[in-house]
Structures are given as structure tokens and as C-alpha cells.
Design a protein around this motif. Structure first.
Motif, PDB file in Angstrom:
ATOM      1  N   ASN A  70       0.702  -1.266   0.094  1.00 32.29           N
ATOM      2  CA  ASN A  70      -0.179  -0.125  -0.294  1.00 32.29           C
ATOM      3  C   ASN A  70       1.052   1.490  -0.288  1.00 32.29           C
ATOM      4  N   PHE A  71       1.802   1.713   0.616  1.00 29.80           N
ATOM      5  CA  PHE A  71       2.551   2.319   0.931  1.00 29.80           C
ATOM      6  C   PHE A  71       3.244   2.861  -0.388  1.00 29.80           C
ATOM      7  N   CYS A  72       3.810   1.528  -1.178  1.00 30.26           N
ATOM      8  CA  CYS A  72       4.659   1.792  -2.789  1.00 30.26           C
ATOM      9  C   CYS A  72       3.219   1.685  -3.294  1.00 30.26           C
ATOM     10  N   LYS A  73       2.486   2.352  -3.106  1.00 31.58           N
ATOM     11  CA  LYS A  73       1.243   2.338  -3.947  1.00 31.58           C
ATOM     12  C   LYS A  73       1.178   3.752  -3.786  1.00 31.58           C
ATOM     13  N   GLU A  74       1.506   4.155  -2.939  1.00 35.26           N
ATOM     14  CA  GLU A  74       1.420   5.793  -2.479  1.00 35.26           C
ATOM     15  C   GLU A  74       2.521   6.523  -2.603  1.00 35.26           C
ATOM     16  N   ASN A  75       3.460   5.724  -3.217  1.00 37.31           N
ATOM     17  CA  ASN A  75       4.989   6.368  -2.923  1.00 37.31           C
ATOM     18  C   ASN A  75       5.528   6.144  -4.029  1.00 37.31           C
ATOM     19  N   SER A  76       5.336   6.520  -5.387  1.00 42.31           N
ATOM     20  CA  SER A  76       5.569   5.795  -6.044  1.00 42.31           C
ATOM     21  C   SER A  76       7.852   6.225  -6.242  1.00 42.31           C
ATOM     22  N   GLY A  77       8.514   6.963  -5.686  1.00 46.77           N
ATOM     23  CA  GLY A  77       9.689   6.793  -4.999  1.00 46.77           C
ATOM     24  C   GLY A  77       9.886   5.555  -4.318  1.00 46.77           C
ATOM     25  N   MET A  78       9.657   4.898  -4.318  1.00 45.28           N
ATOM     26  CA  MET A  78      10.017   3.118  -3.968  1.00 45.28           C
ATOM     27  C   MET A  78       9.897   2.487  -5.128  1.00 45.28           C
TER      28      MET A  78
END
Length: 321
Positions: A70-78
Motif C-alpha cells: 500500500n505504501f509503495c502505491k502511494e509513493n512512487s519513489g519506492m
């Protein structure tokens, strides 16, 4: 020995991995005094360091793979990684863990910048510290995600720091034993010292020669100092009997500069087996050489048993081929 002096439920044994904790639990269960104690009860006394320190915060879920997704979906920098890694080995989490292990204040950009200036940056391949998509910016978003009341989560770092700075000092520990202690980071050592405040016996079991995670905060100087004490020397295990004489001597020559650096008492007694044995150095397992042919010949033409140990899946695939 301890069970004759203290109640079993006031003895705590901690290790770094679930596998190690399970092996210790399995061995302890063979003791006559503990045969009838349920595993689920003993698991409160014999567990990983993080599990023990998380006990104060059982109402908060651990940040896990679904949260990472979920965090990766919200933060493309991941998502700029070029190589496939296990989710919890993402450079952001490694950067935070290593900086924390070194004793950095994670709320201080100045301290994180200082850590970045001296760290091995190849461990965080593809990432810079500053700017959009940088590790500092991603860390801010990661902290915000975990602290969101809708899905509050706790990380391994949080478990240690919550205990260090917020929890009450335990009064129910008579004996605290830490397995593979040399792998402990500076914050973990601090947390363990707090946990052992009222303990009558506080024991580190480990090998200073194996303090190999310095990049993540393990402290060889601290553990060599402990290992060089008279009490440690009196209880030193000398009969490992893991290797033949040839390999034993090679290992001693490798570690010798470290022993010299930390003083005369740093030297360990490594007892080899009676077998002499031979050593062969294969520089690159993918290329032919005399030593590699000797190994292949032994595999194909002898009845000897072979044990291959390796680090990482690429090596495993090459050995299998």
C-alpha cells in the motif's frame, strides 16, 4: 543451574531470529522442570528480542508486507529499484534500520546526513538522500503512514525505541540471557540493559569474532571488551571441534589482525578436530581451474559426503548447475 535458583517464569532468553528462538525452546522443553509447561507459555519467556519488546504494544499491528504494498502505491519513489529484493530489504527500511543501529536520532536530519556521509551507500543502491524521492523524503512519508490512526503500525525500530523511552522498567526478570549477543545494535544493547535493571543475572552469549554487522550498529569494541573480562575467559567455550586442522589454521590467520588490534586477551582458543584435511581455493566457481576439477572429481568419483554453504540465491543456482 538457574532453575535451582530462580522460578522458571522469571528467566528470559532472547535471540535474534524466530528459528534460533524455536531451537532454544525445543532444547529447554527437554528439561524435566519444564516438560509440562505449554509452549505458548514458554514463548513469552523464550523469543526474539523484537517480540519481547513488542509485548508492551500488542494492540498495534506490525508494519508488514501488505502495508509495504500500500505504501509503495502511494509513493512512487519506492518503486525505482532495478533488482528484485525481499520487501523488507527495501533500501528505505535498510537505511532507517542501519542509521538507528548506529545510534542516530531518526528525527534529526543532521544526524541522518552524518550517517549518510560515512555509510556504505551501495547498500541503498539507486537512492540518494536529499530531494524528491530521496530517502529523507520517503522516511517522512513512511513515518506519516505508520502514525496514521486509520492504520497505525509499529516497525522493528519502533519496538526497540518504544521500550527504551516509554515502557516501564521490568521488575519480573531474575535472569536475562541474550543469544548471539554480538549481533546486537547499540539501541538493542541499551534496551536490554534497561530490561535487566532488576535482574540478578544478565548474560550475553556470543562470539566477538563474529561481530560482522558493524554497518548496522553491532559494536565489536564493546563485545571484545566483554569477552576479555576474567569472567568471560573463565566461561569461554574452547571445544568447538567444527573444522579440521588445516581449515582451523587458515581461519586463525584470517582473524589474527583483529586479535592484534583488540589486544592479547582477544585471542580465542579454537580447538580443531583430529583430522588434518586439505583446503582448495576456487576463485570463481563459474570458471575452470585446477581446484575446481579436484572438487568435481571428488563429487563424481568418491563416496564422500559434501556440504555446500552459500550466501544468496545466485550462488545457490550456480552450485546446483
Amino acid at each position: 543451574m538457574f532453575l535451582k535458583k530462580y522460578p522458571w517464569d522469571r528467566i528470559v532468553i532472547l535471540s535474534h531470529t524466530n528459528t534460533a528462538a524455536f531451537e532454544i525452546l525445543k532444547a529447554v522443553k527437554k528439561l524435566p522442570e519444564l516438560i509440562n509447561i505449554p509452549d505458548t507459555t514458554l514463548e513469552e519467556q523464550i523469543c526474539t528480542i523484537h517480540s519481547y519488546f513488542k509485548a508492551e504494544y500488542l494492540n498495534i499491528k506490525k508494519y508488514d508486507k501488505p502495508d509495504h504494498i500500500n505504501f509503495c502505491k502511494e509513493n512512487s519513489g519506492m518503486n525505482i529499484l532495478k533488482k528484485k529484493l525481499r520487501w523488507d530489504k527495501h533500501p528505505l527500511y535498510e537505511f532507517i534500520s542501519h542509521a538507528h543501529g548506529k545510534g542516530c536520532n531518526l528525527t534529526s536530519e543532521k544526524e541522518l546526513e552524518k550517517f549518510w556521509a560515512s555509510c556504505e551507500r551501495s547498500r541503498y543502491e539507486g537512492y540518494r538522500l536529499q530531494g524528491p524521492g530521496g530517502l529523507l523524503e520517503l522516511k517522512k512519508q513512511y513515518d506519516k503512514y505508520r502514525e496514521d490512526p486509520e492504520h497505525k503500525r509499529i516497525s522493528f525500530v519502533d519496538m526497540i525505541d518504544n521500550f527504551r523511552f516509554k515502557a516501564e522498567t521490568p521488575t519480573d526478570i531474575d535472569v536475562l540471557i541474550v543469544d548471539e549477543a554480538q549481533d546486537c545494535s547499540k539501541p538493542q544493547i541499551h534496551a536490554l540493559q534497561i530490561a535487566a535493571t532488576h535482574a540478578k543475572e544478565f548474560i550475553f552469549i556470543g562470539d566477538a569474532d563474529q561481530t560482522i554487522h558493524e554497518y548496522a550498529g553491532s559494536d565489536p569494541a564493546y563485545f571484545y571488551q566483554l569477552a576479555n573480562s576474567k569472567e568471560a575467559k573463565d566461561n569461554e567455550l574452547t571445544d568447538g571441534l567444527r573444522c579440521g586442522q588445516t581449515i582451523n589454521n587458515i581461519c586463525k590467520n584470517i582473524i589474527k589482525p583483529v586479535w592484534l588490534m583488540y589486544g592479547d586477551n582477544a585471542k580465542r582458543v579454537w580447538t580443531p578436530t583430529d583430522y588434518v584435511g586439505n583446503s582448495y581455493w576456487i576463485h570463481d566457481i563459474k570458471q575452470d581451474c585446477k581446484e575446481k576439477q579436484i572438487l568435481i572429481n571428488k563429487i563424481l568419483n568418491t563416496g564422500e559426503t559434501f556440504l555446500f554453504t552459500y550466501r544468496g540465491n545466485p550462488t545457490h543456482k550456480i552450485i546446483t548447475e
